[in-house]
Write an enzyme that holds these catalytic residues in place. Structure first.
Site, PDB file in Angstrom:
ATOM      1  N   LYS A  78       0.864  -1.184   0.000  1.00 18.96           N
ATOM      2  CA  LYS A  78       0.000   0.000   0.000  1.00 18.96           C
ATOM      3  C   LYS A  78       0.897   1.229   0.000  1.00 18.96           C
ATOM      4  CE  LYS A  78      -3.931   1.908   2.663  1.00 18.96           C
ATOM      5  NZ  LYS A  78      -4.930   1.621   3.707  1.00 18.96           N
ATOM      6  N   SER A 153      -9.876   2.058   2.717  1.00 16.32           N
ATOM      7  CA  SER A 153      -8.936   2.837   1.927  1.00 16.32           C
ATOM      8  C   SER A 153      -7.921   1.999   1.143  1.00 16.32           C
ATOM      9  CB  SER A 153      -8.182   3.792   2.845  1.00 16.32           C
ATOM     10  OG  SER A 153      -7.383   3.075   3.763  1.00 16.32           O
ATOM     11  N   SER A 177     -10.335  -0.454   6.766  1.00 11.23           N
ATOM     12  CA  SER A 177      -9.712  -0.285   5.446  1.00 11.23           C
ATOM     13  C   SER A 177      -9.117  -1.530   4.816  1.00 11.23           C
ATOM     14  CB  SER A 177      -8.617   0.769   5.529  1.00 11.23           C
ATOM     15  OG  SER A 177      -9.205   2.030   5.419  1.00 11.23           O
TER      16      SER A 177
HETATM   17  N1  GLN Z   1     -13.301   4.277   6.314  1.00 12.93           N
HETATM   18  C1  GLN Z   1     -12.684   4.637   7.539  1.00 12.93           C
HETATM   19  C2  GLN Z   1     -12.271   6.077   7.506  1.00 12.93           C
HETATM   20  O1  GLN Z   1     -12.514   6.720   6.553  1.00 12.93           O
HETATM   21  C3  GLN Z   1     -11.553   3.729   7.851  1.00 12.93           C
HETATM   22  C4  GLN Z   1     -10.304   4.058   7.145  1.00 12.93           C
HETATM   23  C5  GLN Z   1      -9.182   3.159   7.515  1.00 12.93           C
HETATM   24  O2  GLN Z   1      -9.378   2.088   8.091  1.00 12.93           O
HETATM   25  N2  GLN Z   1      -7.978   3.607   7.231  1.00 12.93           N
HETATM   26  O3  GLN Z   1     -11.727   6.580   8.417  1.00 12.93           O
END
Ligand code: GLN
Length: 471
Positions: A78, A153, A177
């Site tokens: 990532k 994400s 995410s």
């Molecule tokens: N969707 C969540 C957020 O926007 C989680 C993001 C994540 O786990 N990095 O914060």
């Protein structure tokens, strides 16, 4: 032609050993797929220029007898994981040309095992989002249905796998995410216990919630990769020593379903139907499914959207236009900050910084931040008590199916709802996994979400493998 669709870590390892194909052969197959498909899918932001050199190093390890199960396995990183000498931008303009000056712990671990890093994948900017649409480098498409988002994400890391552009990949999970995109692309995604995998060299979002985890096509692949990165690191003060971790105990073969949590608004009926089928599958596999009461768990989302922006606002203060990345010149120092940050950060990141700064401000700190910390503690206790009765707790992974581009972008709260079922595990520091659980009439995948007690990833793998056979 190598059958990439059905290739697993173990199979690849056997082929390398028997000489059916070499690491270079396999890497070339993946590079071919990436070349064919990445223009459309945009899973990778960059394919590293040293991929074939890495493959040769792995081949050397097979020759001199130092190869392990992970040697020569092509993997996607990532874009928030530092790999020395390569760009890590967190898919933000502010870090567009930031070149990592050291290896993250996970990269170092995998390097010594001869893993081949294919490239870095697209993500929501600084991991804030659930669709990969907040990236500064364009959308990533869901390879199963290219009119839909891959989730986020870690959208690029799952899409890379789903398009057969990597054998396994890594993601990070602050509120879901890893698990939500795994569900959206029909893959397995594991978020380990907080403290199991070092965060050293991972670009921070919310430091008390962030955890690196793994993606695979099978539970076993996600597990093998987890075993390769799991371990104590003195450079991460929240890393937990092996001897301080909870030791495995035999299973009760009892799984809890928090019924009242599943009756909230905004959960699609198809998802609930699939969930009931999943309960039956687990019963078939010999597990007892029992209703449990978790009255506090529904507050996890609210707690998360207080604690995470607060941590974001302090973590992202370091991007001042001077120490890292993008720099906008100005006469006054303050203007250097505001201009660089104004230009470098996208809309969602700015929204979170504003929210977090407000939450931490004098006069509101107690009302929001301190209250959220107390509720977080109570949720942890509630889950800890529940695990006295059951081995694991199950829910769907996402309250809705993979959505179309733009559908939720202008509705932040709607987007935040994506994390409904995934966020409690981050709040309670516990491990959780998403496992593919079938498809709807349009061919879109469902996911089953399983949570286990601290450091009991073994439970997730055991139940996951039993479940996987029945889907
Ligand atoms: N969707 C969540 C957020 O926007 C989680 C993001 C994540 O786990 N990095 O914060």
């Amino acid at each position: 032609m190598i059958d990439l669709r059905n290739l697993t870590i173990e199979k690849a390892h056997e082929h390398f050993k028997s000489g059916d194909f070499t690491v270079t052969d396999l890497v070339n197959e993946y590079l071919k797929v990436i070349k064919e498909k990445n223009g459309d899918i945009n899973a990778y932001l960059e394919v590293y220029n040293d991929v074939l050199d890495q493959a040769r190093v792995a081949e050397g390890m097979f020759k001199n007898g130092t190869a392990t199960l992970m040697t020569g396995i092509p993997l996607a990183l990532k874009d928030n994981m530092l790999y020395k000498g390569h760009i890590a931008s967190a898919s933000s303009k502010i870090l567009e040309n930031y070149v990592a000056t050291y290896d993250s712990f996970i990269v170092k671990q995998l390097k010594t095992q001869g893993v081949v890093f294919l490239g870095r994948t697209n993500m929501d900017e600084f991991a804030m989002g659930s669709s990969t649409e907040t990236s500064a480098y364009g959308n990533t498409k869901n390879p199963i249905d290219t009119s839909r988002v891959p989730g986020g994400s870690s959208g690029g890391s799952v899409a890379a796998l789903a398009m057969d552009g990597a054998l396994v990949s890594l993601g990070s999970d602050t509120g879901g995410s890893i698990r939500q995109p795994a569900a959206f692309c029909g893959l397995v995604g594991l978020k380990p216990t907080y403290g199991a995998v070092s965060r050293f060299g991972i670009i921070s979002m919310g430091s008390s919630l962030d955890q690196v985890g793994t993606f695979g096509k099978t539970v076993e692949d996600a597990e093998t990769l987890f075993n390769a990165i799991n371990g104590y690191d003195e450079k991460d003060s929240t890393s937990v020593k092996k001897e301080e971790r909870i030791q495995p105990l035999p299973l009760k073969k009892k799984i809890g379903v928090p019924r009242s949590f599943l009756s909230g608004d905004g959960i699609e009926s198809d998802i609930l139907k699939n969930f009931e089928e999943n309960c039956k599958r687990l019963e078939k596999a010999g597990y007892e499914i029992v209703d449990i009461s978790l009255p506090l768990i529904k507050y996890s989302l609210a707690v998360y959207y207080i604690i995470s922006p607060a941590e974001v606002s302090s973590n992202l203060a370091r991007y001042d236009g001077i120490r890292y990345g993008l720099h906008e010149g100005a006469d006054k120092l303050y203007e250097v900050y505001t201009k660089s940050r104004g230009k470098g950060f996208g809309k969602e990141v700015r929204r979170r910084i504003l929210l977090g700064t407000y939450i931490l401000s004098h006069g509101y700190y107690d009302a929001y931040y301190n209250t959220a910390i107390k509720v977080r503690h109570a949720i942890k206790e509630e889950l800890k008590n529940a695990f006295k009765e059951v081995d694991a707790i199950i829910t769907p992974t996402s309250p809705f199916m993979p959505f179309k581009f733009g559908e939720k972008l202008s509705d932040p709260v709607g987007m935040y709802l994506s994390d409904l079922f995934s966020v409690p595990a981050n709040i309670a520091d516990i491990p959780a996994i998403s496992i593919p659980s079938g498809k709807n009439s349009e061919g879109l995948p469902f996911g089953l979400h399983i949570m286990a007690p601290l450091f009991r990833e073994d439970i997730l793998f055991t139940i996951g493998k039993d479940f996987e056979k029945l889907v």
